[in-house]
Design an enzyme around this catalytic site. Structure first.
Site, mmCIF file in Angstrom:
data_model
loop_
_atom_site.group_PDB
_atom_site.id
_atom_site.type_symbol
_atom_site.label_atom_id
_atom_site.label_comp_id
_atom_site.label_asym_id
_atom_site.label_seq_id
_atom_site.Cartn_x
_atom_site.Cartn_y
_atom_site.Cartn_z
ATOM 1 N N ASP A 30 0.823 -1.211 0.000
ATOM 2 C CA ASP A 30 0.000 0.000 0.000
ATOM 3 C C ASP A 30 0.858 1.261 0.000
ATOM 4 O O ASP A 30 2.015 1.242 0.415
ATOM 5 C CB ASP A 30 -0.859 0.047 1.271
ATOM 6 C CG ASP A 30 -1.971 -0.990 1.269
ATOM 7 O OD1 ASP A 30 -2.010 -1.840 0.363
ATOM 8 O OD2 ASP A 30 -2.798 -0.939 2.197
ATOM 9 N N HIS A 79 3.984 -2.183 3.036
ATOM 10 C CA HIS A 79 4.017 -0.835 2.448
ATOM 11 C C HIS A 79 5.328 -0.669 1.690
ATOM 12 O O HIS A 79 6.401 -0.841 2.287
ATOM 13 C CB HIS A 79 3.892 0.213 3.549
ATOM 14 C CG HIS A 79 2.604 0.114 4.313
ATOM 15 N ND1 HIS A 79 2.423 -0.764 5.357
ATOM 16 C CD2 HIS A 79 1.416 0.746 4.150
ATOM 17 C CE1 HIS A 79 1.186 -0.654 5.820
ATOM 18 N NE2 HIS A 79 0.542 0.255 5.104
#
Ligand code: NI
Length: 249
Positions: A50, A192
């Site tokens: 993400d 991430h």
């Protein structure tokens, strides 16, 4: 070696030989590197990243995934997309899945239908401008979902079953160890690609997972492998196998 143990030894040996013979017959002549829905009982997991695309770290991750022949899923923040079009194009060209993570990285919970539509449609347009008319699943920031979002997402909502918390404690060895300790078939793993430490941890985990026989696929591929059709507005956190056959030891 006593008589009973000798007998057991030969029995095990004969059984191993029989299993090998059956495996050889059933495994040949078809050899595929891609998952075949339902026919393969290997373990599948989807790595998801993400908050990108991010200068430097995302491309380092793409390099590492390419070296290992592994596909992942990237949920992008819309406002960052246009400035990093090359990286987004590279994701698509190299077979990775791209999804939505809102325009401003905001929680969609409590938003009106118009606000949700604005966050998602702007991001859809920015991504499609670069890679063409692709389907885009949604990863809601913070995993926050409510009924209005379910109704207006117009995309399957993908949460996760394994949270590496790579933003909280960025130590690569800790992140990799947590993945390997918790991972199971059908997991969707949250990471991430905006931290060097997460990229290091992810690639180390990939090496170990591949060595353990896991197949690392995109979220779309995980659905396909399970024979499932993802539905707009439905929330998915993992895709466990439908039913595994019991295999005699
Ligand atoms: Ni996020």
């Amino acid at each position: 070696m006593g008589t009973r143990r000798t007998r057991r030894f030969w029995l095990c040996w004969a059984l191993a030989l029989a299993v090998t013979a059956v495996w050889t017959i059933s495994a040949s002549p078809v050899q595929t590197s891609q998952p075949v829905g339902g026919a393969d009982h290997g373990s599948y997991v989807a790595l998801t990243f993400d908050d990108g695309p991010w200068p430097g770290t995302t491309n380092t991750l793409l390099d590492g995934l390419a070296q290992r022949g592994v596909k992942a899923t990237f949920f992008l923040v819309g406002e960052q997309v246009a400035d990093r079009a090359e990286t987004v194009r590279r994701m698509a060209d190299e077979g990775h899945q791209i999804g939505l993570h809102t325009w401003h990285h905001v929680s969609l919970k409590g938003m009106t239908p118009d606000q949700i539509t604005s966050q998602l449609d702007q991001t859809r347009a920015a991504i499609r401008e670069i890679v063409g008319p692709v389907d885009l699943m949604l990863r809601p920031p913070y995993g926050f979902v409510d009924d209005t979002l379910r109704q207006w997402a117009k995309a399957p909502i993908i949460c996760w079953s394994l949270d590496t918390e790579d933003w909280k404690d960025p130590t690569p060895s800790r992140i990799t160890a947590d993945i390997l300790r918790q991972v199971k078939d059908g997991d969707i793993i949250l990471m991430h690609d905006i931290f060097d430490t997460s990229v290091t941890a992810a690639l180390a985990a990939v090496d170990q997972l591949l060595a353990q026989g896991y197949r690392l696929v995109t979220v779309e591929e995980l659905f396909a492998q399970r024979g499932q059709d993802p539905q707009p507005g439905a929330v998915y956190c993992s895709l466990p196998p439908a039913q595994k056959e019991e295999v005699e030891p």
